[in-house]
Design an enzyme around this catalytic site. Structure first.
Site, PDB file in Angstrom:
ATOM      1  N   ASP A 187       0.873  -1.171   0.000  1.00 12.54           N
ATOM      2  CA  ASP A 187       0.000   0.000   0.000  1.00 12.54           C
ATOM      3  C   ASP A 187       0.907   1.217   0.000  1.00 12.54           C
ATOM      4  O   ASP A 187       1.500   1.563   1.016  1.00 12.54           O
ATOM      5  CB  ASP A 187      -0.897  -0.038   1.246  1.00 12.54           C
ATOM      6  CG  ASP A 187      -1.749   1.226   1.384  1.00 12.54           C
ATOM      7  OD1 ASP A 187      -1.692   2.089   0.490  1.00 12.54           O
ATOM      8  OD2 ASP A 187      -2.468   1.330   2.397  1.00 12.54           O
ATOM      9  N   LYS A 238       2.984  11.317  -3.275  1.00  9.67           N
ATOM     10  CA  LYS A 238       1.939  10.672  -4.076  1.00  9.67           C
ATOM     11  C   LYS A 238       0.997  11.701  -4.705  1.00  9.67           C
ATOM     12  O   LYS A 238       0.410  11.453  -5.745  1.00  9.67           O
ATOM     13  CB  LYS A 238       1.162   9.705  -3.194  1.00  9.67           C
ATOM     14  CG  LYS A 238       0.145   8.841  -3.923  1.00  9.67           C
ATOM     15  CD  LYS A 238      -0.459   7.841  -2.954  1.00  9.67           C
ATOM     16  CE  LYS A 238      -1.571   7.034  -3.590  1.00  9.67           C
ATOM     17  NZ  LYS A 238      -2.136   6.096  -2.597  1.00  9.67           N
ATOM     18  N   GLU A 243      -7.344   0.455  -4.394  1.00  8.09           N
ATOM     19  CA  GLU A 243      -7.304   0.370  -2.935  1.00  8.09           C
ATOM     20  C   GLU A 243      -8.623  -0.124  -2.321  1.00  8.09           C
ATOM     21  O   GLU A 243      -8.602  -1.018  -1.478  1.00  8.09           O
ATOM     22  CB  GLU A 243      -6.904   1.724  -2.344  1.00  8.09           C
ATOM     23  CG  GLU A 243      -5.423   2.029  -2.572  1.00  8.09           C
ATOM     24  CD  GLU A 243      -5.070   3.494  -2.393  1.00  8.09           C
ATOM     25  OE1 GLU A 243      -5.935   4.268  -1.945  1.00  8.09           O
ATOM     26  OE2 GLU A 243      -3.918   3.862  -2.704  1.00  8.09           O
ATOM     27  N   ASP A 276     -13.225   5.105   1.258  1.00  8.35           N
ATOM     28  CA  ASP A 276     -11.792   5.130   1.589  1.00  8.35           C
ATOM     29  C   ASP A 276     -11.292   6.574   1.623  1.00  8.35           C
ATOM     30  O   ASP A 276     -11.112   7.204   0.585  1.00  8.35           O
ATOM     31  CB  ASP A 276     -11.026   4.318   0.536  1.00  8.35           C
ATOM     32  CG  ASP A 276      -9.521   4.331   0.774  1.00  8.35           C
ATOM     33  OD1 ASP A 276      -9.050   5.071   1.663  1.00  8.35           O
ATOM     34  OD2 ASP A 276      -8.808   3.600   0.071  1.00  8.35           O
TER      35      ASP A 276
END
Lengths: 180, 622
Positions: free
Chosen positions: B25, B87, B186, B208
């Protein structure tokens, strides 16, 4: 690995080539085929098998999508009968229908000015759904009577409603974004 | 070399060998690595027993990059060489980053370039390189813990990531020396993690909210097949925004010149984060920033500050349901993922919207890595009987530019992948031999509102009258959601050469350069990759030639000409299968091209002739 690309979509899913299908059965066969041919099943295989797996699942996905939605299924059935569609040029010549479509589109565009734009759009969607199911009945009657041209006319009209629904969705999204 | 060990399915030499595969992850704030050990998927800890690796890299002059907690500790001392939240800019252009208008805690090189580079003591580093440094740290941890070399990895990405962001993630993995089995969304990974314990059938909504991204996915689980029905979200919305909202609030109250001071700014941000965390189970918190007065933040004020963000996430949930063509009542389970779902307002709003108690039993920070590890184990073949399969969708629509700066959609969002679409283009000028195609991703109608993915030129078209050449361009999206394009002139069968220039992001050449400069085995990787690409090219040439020969080889060629073409073709096949040298294959391809030059010309003439004839006939009929 081998995959037979020459089957038509109904053969692929072992379904009768007709307008009425059991979506549940379609879903089940789709998932069975995916379980067999998905690229995830060939992650350590050679490049050739990987490529075939990707092409096979691409084909399966396309077939599933085509048969899942009624307008595309109706069109595909006609294509199997040799009726061709030229997306650039083929369109309905029914002026009343085209006028009605234009008016629907205007109503979507002007939904902003209504007291409850979302309710207006929902109402338009309901109306579109009703007309769509009428067209579908027409299509089936013509198809069963092998009146291919009339059946094709219904399919061309159905495509307007698919686009109309997309437009309604887009409008809803645009309105939602304004709210934020 | 792993690339050369090709084994037929069912012919594995060591059937009982456990193959080391991990799930990663790669998060905005924290990253994790997990693996299935003795049948249980678990996150792997570092030497200090920590599973979470802060996604922070510190570059000190003359030293190796530091990743994780030790790097995080440097952030107040040397903020500009400590890179966090990378990211957020992975796979993004300099333009995107400016227009996002976020507070980005690092500085870019001023040079105008398609690929933004962050200034560090190690010189300019791209987001791909910085992400690769994080992946290397995770890989090292996994290999040390598991005691062997990894054979494959599944890396998770936000479902909302577009093509360039996915490609950038894959590039980072390549650079880190990882063999990527699959990029996994994800939320889907989270559902897989829960699917282990509960073999439920039904519709699952996964909410999420991480540090920097928000995703919602609607999945259908049935007979071991996870089908992604729809995804939505925002790739620039997350818990970091909550921190910034608190920080901005505090700065307004304290002193607005704080913004100009990087070090104090970081302190405020870190105090804001602590305040947010404390408010998970307190009704008020005191914020202290060195050198300034204390501030009290109540739960109520906090909720007021973040309300708009939470509302935005609920709106995306509504949209995802509509895309999946289902009602709220159809949703049987709601799964919460990401550290930011600990915020009470988030839980309240999600529960209210779906009218259901969401699942929160698995640690929301780890659930994604655990799901990825399970998927990696299955793909590595460690669970032979397992029938679980994942059907994924493309998260954003794909289109091409048409007249007037408008986008024509070719593949709609939430179409199950892999998928291919062919589109025919034609020339608009007499004798036109080239054409430009612009590929975009996004939902809006105007080119300027969508994300430009690639711009390429179709060249070598037969020079015909306007509208006579028909070029069929096929867009193929693979199971990772990545796009490739091929094109063919319909009448001549000649494949037009395509040069795909990513509008931004890294070109293959740039990546190869990075590979060269990085690890020892990069050299091997590159050679193997080049070889494989050349082999694919050879296959393509042979295939195209064969299909042309079947059509008109005998009609257009003397038997002697035919023979020499076939000899060269067989030589190419021979070299393709035996050579370990790119140049040998290149030469063999060239030989085939040279010997068939005359043939190609005759085919072209032939087609022009038939086209002109067709035209006259048409006019005659009118």
């Amino acid at each position: 690995m081998e995959f037979n690309f020459s089957r038509n979509y109904f053969e692929l899913f072992e379904l009768e080539a007709q307008f009425h299908i059991d979506r549940e059965v379609l879903s089940n066969r789709y998932q069975t085929l995916q379980s067999q041919f998905h690229p995830d099943r060939f992650i350590e295989s050679n490049d050739q098998d990987k490529r075939v797996a990707m092409q096979a699942t691409t084909f399966i996905n396309e077939a599933h999508k085509t048969l899942w939605e009624e307008p595309s299924r109706a069109r595909y059935l006609l294509e199997l009968q040799g009726v061709s569609f030229d997306s650039e040029q083929d369109t309905t010549q029914d002026m009343d229908f085209l006028m009605a479509q234009m008016s629907l589109r205007e109503q979507i565009d002007e939904a902003d000015n209504q007291e409850d734009p979302f309710e207006t759009l929902d109402e338009l969607a309901r109306k579109a759904k009703q007309e769509k199911s009428l067209l579908m009945e027409n299509y089936q009657a013509h198809f069963n009577a092998q009146q291919w041209n009339d059946a094709k006319e219904s399919v061309l009209k159905l495509q307007f409603f698919t686009r109309l629904q997309q437009q309604i969705n887009q409008k809803q999204e645009a309105l939602e974004e304004q709210l934020l | 070399m792993a690339l050369l060990q090709i084994s037929e399915p069912g012919m594995s030499t060591a059937p009982h060998e456990h193959r080391l595969a991990v799930g990663i992850d790669l998060g905005t704030t924290n990253s994790l690595v997990a693996s299935v050990r003795s049948g249980v998927a678990e996150t792997l800890d570092d030497d200090n027993g920590q599973a979470l690796l802060p996604s922070v890299v510190y570059y000190a002059q003359g030293e190796l990059p530091e990743v994780g907690v030790t790097a995080l500790e440097k952030s107040s001392k040397d903020p500009l060489n400590t890179i966090a939240s990378i990211k957020r800019v992975l796979g993004r252009s300099a333009e995107d980053i400016q227009s996002a208008n976020d507070y980005i805690p690092f500085q870019f090189e001023n040079k105008i370039d398609s690929v933004p580079r962050v200034k560090t003591a190690h010189g300019p580093r791209t987001a791909v390189e910085i992400s690769a440094d994080i992946l290397i740290a995770l890989k090292d941890r996994a290999e040390k813990t598991l005691g062997g070399e990894l054979i494959g990895a599944v890396i998770t990405v936000p479902a909302y990531f577009d093509d360039s962001q996915r490609q950038a993630t894959k590039d980072a993995a390549t650079l880190a020396g990882l063999n990527i089995y699959r990029l996994l969304n994800e939320p889907t990974a989270a559902a897989i993690a829960y699917g282990l314990d509960q073999s439920a059938e039904g519709v699952i909504a996964v909410y999420d909210l991480g540090g920097g991204t928000f995703d919602v996915s609607i999945l259908r689980l049935r007979k071991g097949v996870f089908e992604v029905m729809a995804t939505g979200g925002d790739s620039a919305l997350g818990g970091d925004d909550f921190d910034h909202a608190i920080a901005n609030w505090a700065i307004e109250k304290l002193d607005s010149t704080i913004r100009e001071d990087d070090i104090t700014m970081r302190r405020v941000l870190s105090a804001a984060r602590q305040a947010k965390e404390a408010l998970t189970n307190q009704s008020a918190v005191v914020i202290n920033v060195e050198g300034y007065a204390s501030l009290e933040l109540t739960q109520e004020d906090f909720e007021w500050l973040i309300e708009a963000y939470v509302k935005k996430t609920i709106m995306a949930c509504r949209r995802a349901l509509r895309d999946a063509d289902i009602e709220k009542d159809d949703v049987s389970e709601v799964v919460m993922v990401g550290g930011s779902t600990r915020v009470p307002l988030v839980r309240k709003q999600v529960e209210k919207f779906f009218d259901k108690m969401p699942h929160t039993d698995i640690n929301p920070d780890r659930v994604v890595a655990i799901g990825a590890a399970i998927q990696a184990g299955i793909l590595a073949g460690n669970k032979p009987g397992d029938e679980m399969l994942l059907l994924d969708v493309i998260p954003l629509s794909l289109g091409i530019e048409t007249m007037g700066g408008l986008v024509e959609k070719i593949v709609n969002r939430n179409t199950t992948i892999p998928v291919a679409r062919a589109q025919e283009f034609t020339t608009y000028k007499d004798g036109q031999t080239a054409m430009r195609v612009h590929v975009l991703q996004g939902e809006r109608e105007l080119v300027s509102d969508c994300r430009s993915l690639a711009m390429f030129d179709l060249t070598g078209l037969p020079p015909l009258v306007a509208g006579a050449a028909k070029i069929k361009v096929t867009f193929q999206i693979d199971a990772d959601g990545l796009l490739s394009v091929s094109a063919q002139e319909v009448n001549t069968g000649v494949s037009a050469s395509i040069e795909v220039k990513p509008s931004y992001g890294l070109t293959d050449a740039e990546i190869e350069n990075m590979l060269k400069a990085s690890m020892d085995h990069a050299q091997e990787d590159m050679v193997a990759r080049g070889l494989r690409e050349e082999q694919v090219e050879a296959d393509r040439v042979v295939e195209a030639l064969n299909s042309a020969l079947v059509k008109d080889g005998e009609a257009l060629l003397s038997s002697k000409e035919l023979e020499s073409i076939m000899n060269m073709r067989d030589a190419l096949i021979e070299v393709r299968n035996s050579a370990d040298n790119v140049d040998q294959i290149k030469q063999a391809i060239k030989n085939v091209e040279t010997v068939s030059e005359e043939y190609v010309a005759r085919r072209m003439n032939n087609s022009v002739r038939s086209m002109m004839q067709g035209r006259k006939l048409e006019e005659f009929e009118q």
